[in-house]
Motif scaffolding. Structure first.
Motif, PDB file in Angstrom:
ATOM      1  N   LYS A  54      20.922  28.084  -6.947  1.00 33.12           N
ATOM      2  CA  LYS A  54      20.848  29.550  -6.882  1.00 33.12           C
ATOM      3  C   LYS A  54      19.519  30.064  -7.423  1.00 33.12           C
ATOM      4  O   LYS A  54      18.979  31.052  -6.917  1.00 33.12           O
ATOM      5  CB  LYS A  54      22.018  30.166  -7.647  1.00 33.12           C
ATOM      6  N   ASP A  55      18.997  29.389  -8.441  1.00 34.68           N
ATOM      7  CA  ASP A  55      17.708  29.776  -8.998  1.00 34.68           C
ATOM      8  C   ASP A  55      16.601  29.591  -7.960  1.00 34.68           C
ATOM      9  O   ASP A  55      15.728  30.450  -7.814  1.00 34.68           O
ATOM     10  CB  ASP A  55      17.421  28.957 -10.258  1.00 34.68           C
ATOM     11  N   LEU A  58      16.914  32.310  -5.332  1.00 27.13           N
ATOM     12  CA  LEU A  58      16.427  33.581  -5.859  1.00 27.13           C
ATOM     13  C   LEU A  58      14.897  33.624  -5.860  1.00 27.13           C
ATOM     14  O   LEU A  58      14.293  34.630  -5.489  1.00 27.13           O
ATOM     15  CB  LEU A  58      16.966  33.818  -7.267  1.00 27.13           C
ATOM     16  N   THR A  61      13.698  34.096  -2.299  1.00 21.45           N
ATOM     17  CA  THR A  61      13.913  35.472  -1.856  1.00 21.45           C
ATOM     18  C   THR A  61      12.867  36.408  -2.457  1.00 21.45           C
ATOM     19  O   THR A  61      12.327  37.282  -1.771  1.00 21.45           O
ATOM     20  CB  THR A  61      15.329  35.941  -2.240  1.00 21.45           C
TER      21      THR A  61
END
Length: 81
Positions: A54-55, A58, A61
């Motif tokens: 997820k890091d 992120l 993004t």
């Protein structure tokens, strides 16, 4: 800390999150089983992998948003000319 002999049910009722082991002390409580330790270690590794994934998503993004903003600024400058 309250001595073990002074603990009452009211003590545990006042602290529903606390286990009797934490109120009495670690010396009285049994050690966790090897299976439980292994399960917790596996869960911990899974959570770490998920957090890392997820890091990275992120960060990707955020980088794409920065690039998108730069492209919009460039196109806006070209329209002004």
């Amino acid at each position: 800390m309250t001595p073990a002999w002074r603990l009452t049910t009211a003590t545990f009722a006042a602290q529903p999150d606390a286990s009797p082991c934490s109120a009495i002390g670690a010396m009285v409580c049994p050690a966790p089983s090897k299976l439980k330790v292994r399960q917790l270690a596996q869960q911990n590794q899974k959570l770490k992998r998920d957090l890392h994934r997820k890091d990275k998503a992120l960060a990707e993004t955020a980088a794409l948003l920065v690039l998108q903003k730069k492209v919009q600024d460039i196109w806006k400058e070209d329209e002004d000319i």
